[in-house]
Design a protein around this motif. Structure first.
Motif, PDB file in Angstrom:
ATOM      1  N   ALA A  42     -52.353  -4.222   6.403  1.00  0.00           N
ATOM      2  CA  ALA A  42     -51.453  -3.704   5.798  1.00  0.00           C
ATOM      3  C   ALA A  42     -50.613  -1.336   6.440  1.00  0.00           C
ATOM      4  O   ALA A  42     -50.202  -2.048   6.042  1.00  0.00           O
ATOM      5  N   SER A  43     -52.206  -0.741   6.315  1.00  0.00           N
ATOM      6  CA  SER A  43     -51.630  -0.023   6.227  1.00  0.00           C
ATOM      7  C   SER A  43     -52.240   0.381   7.800  1.00  0.00           C
ATOM      8  O   SER A  43     -51.621   1.564   7.728  1.00  0.00           O
ATOM      9  N   ALA A  44     -51.719  -0.903   8.373  1.00  0.00           N
ATOM     10  CA  ALA A  44     -51.919  -0.172  10.049  1.00  0.00           C
ATOM     11  C   ALA A  44     -50.284   0.393  10.292  1.00  0.00           C
ATOM     12  O   ALA A  44     -49.596  -0.029   9.599  1.00  0.00           O
ATOM     13  N   THR A  45     -50.098   1.740  11.398  1.00  0.00           N
ATOM     14  CA  THR A  45     -48.888   1.787  11.758  1.00  0.00           C
ATOM     15  C   THR A  45     -48.520   1.031  11.991  1.00  0.00           C
ATOM     16  O   THR A  45     -48.723   0.179  12.944  1.00  0.00           O
ATOM     17  N   PRO A  46     -46.524   0.329  11.743  1.00  0.00           N
ATOM     18  CA  PRO A  46     -45.807  -0.583  12.826  1.00  0.00           C
ATOM     19  C   PRO A  46     -46.105   0.335  13.706  1.00  0.00           C
ATOM     20  O   PRO A  46     -45.341   1.574  13.666  1.00  0.00           O
ATOM     21  N   THR A  47     -45.765  -0.296  14.867  1.00  0.00           N
ATOM     22  CA  THR A  47     -45.210  -0.027  16.378  1.00  0.00           C
ATOM     23  C   THR A  47     -43.954   0.203  16.172  1.00  0.00           C
ATOM     24  O   THR A  47     -42.763  -0.514  15.363  1.00  0.00           O
ATOM     25  N   PRO A  48     -43.065   1.318  16.500  1.00  0.00           N
ATOM     26  CA  PRO A  48     -41.423   1.722  15.581  1.00  0.00           C
ATOM     27  C   PRO A  48     -41.210   0.636  17.182  1.00  0.00           C
ATOM     28  O   PRO A  48     -40.796   0.832  17.803  1.00  0.00           O
ATOM     29  N   ALA A  49     -39.701   0.193  16.423  1.00  0.00           N
ATOM     30  CA  ALA A  49     -38.718  -0.770  16.842  1.00  0.00           C
ATOM     31  C   ALA A  49     -38.043  -0.408  17.637  1.00  0.00           C
ATOM     32  O   ALA A  49     -38.032   1.591  18.200  1.00  0.00           O
TER      33      ALA A  49
END
Length: 160
Positions: A42-49
């Motif tokens: 869950a700490s992974a950087t999310p891909t920006p929308a």
């Protein structure tokens, strides 16, 4: 005397090079970490929308989406066709009635070196400029002009 010093320096330099090579060969190899098969944490950087129209947002909020639509047209076959920009922006959800567009042709019928188009957004304007004289598309947010206008000068009717 000089040749003796030079000889000593050469021997010292060669010794240092050999010692460096030996030490480099003795260092531990980098550990190999096998790829993980677990799901990302869950700490992974999310891909920006991807940018999208934000109807309740500001002109600044909508600039990334405006820019994306403009760039999409620019990368197509109708780079300097004003209608292509108006149609693409309208299809993306921008209000056609709030748009302005400069002519594609000069007063003597030559292709324009650049065209501008805009979308009035509240008190501000999303403005795009494209053309061979510009290079890559330029998009900005600027304050709106009186009478709900964004562009100064001759504009063409958007009546299609």
């Amino acid at each position: 005397m000089t040749s003796t010093r030079t000889g000593r320096c050469a021997v010292l330099l060669a010794s240092l090079l050999v010692a460096g090579a030996v030490l480099a060969g003795c260092s531990a190899p980098e550990p190999v970490v096998p790829p993980s098969t677990a799901a990302p944490s869950a700490s992974a950087t999310p891909t920006p929308a991807a940018p999208a129209l934000i109807p309740d947002g500001t002109a600044e909020d909508n600039l990334p989406f405006f820019t994306e639509v403009v760039t999409g047209v620019w990368n197509g076959p109708e780079q300097v066709a004003g209608r292509a920009y108006v149609d693409a922006l309208a299809a993306a959800g921008f209000d056609r009635a709030a748009m302005q567009l400069t002519p594609d042709l000069t007063t003597v019928g030559d292709p324009a070196e650049s065209i501008e188009f805009s979308v009035r957004w509240g008190e501000e304007c999303l403005i795009g400029q494209v053309g061979p004289a510009i290079g890559t598309p330029v998009t900005v947010v600027l304050p709106g002009l009186p009478n709900d206008q964004c562009l100064i000068g001759v504009t063409r009717p958007i009546d299609w």
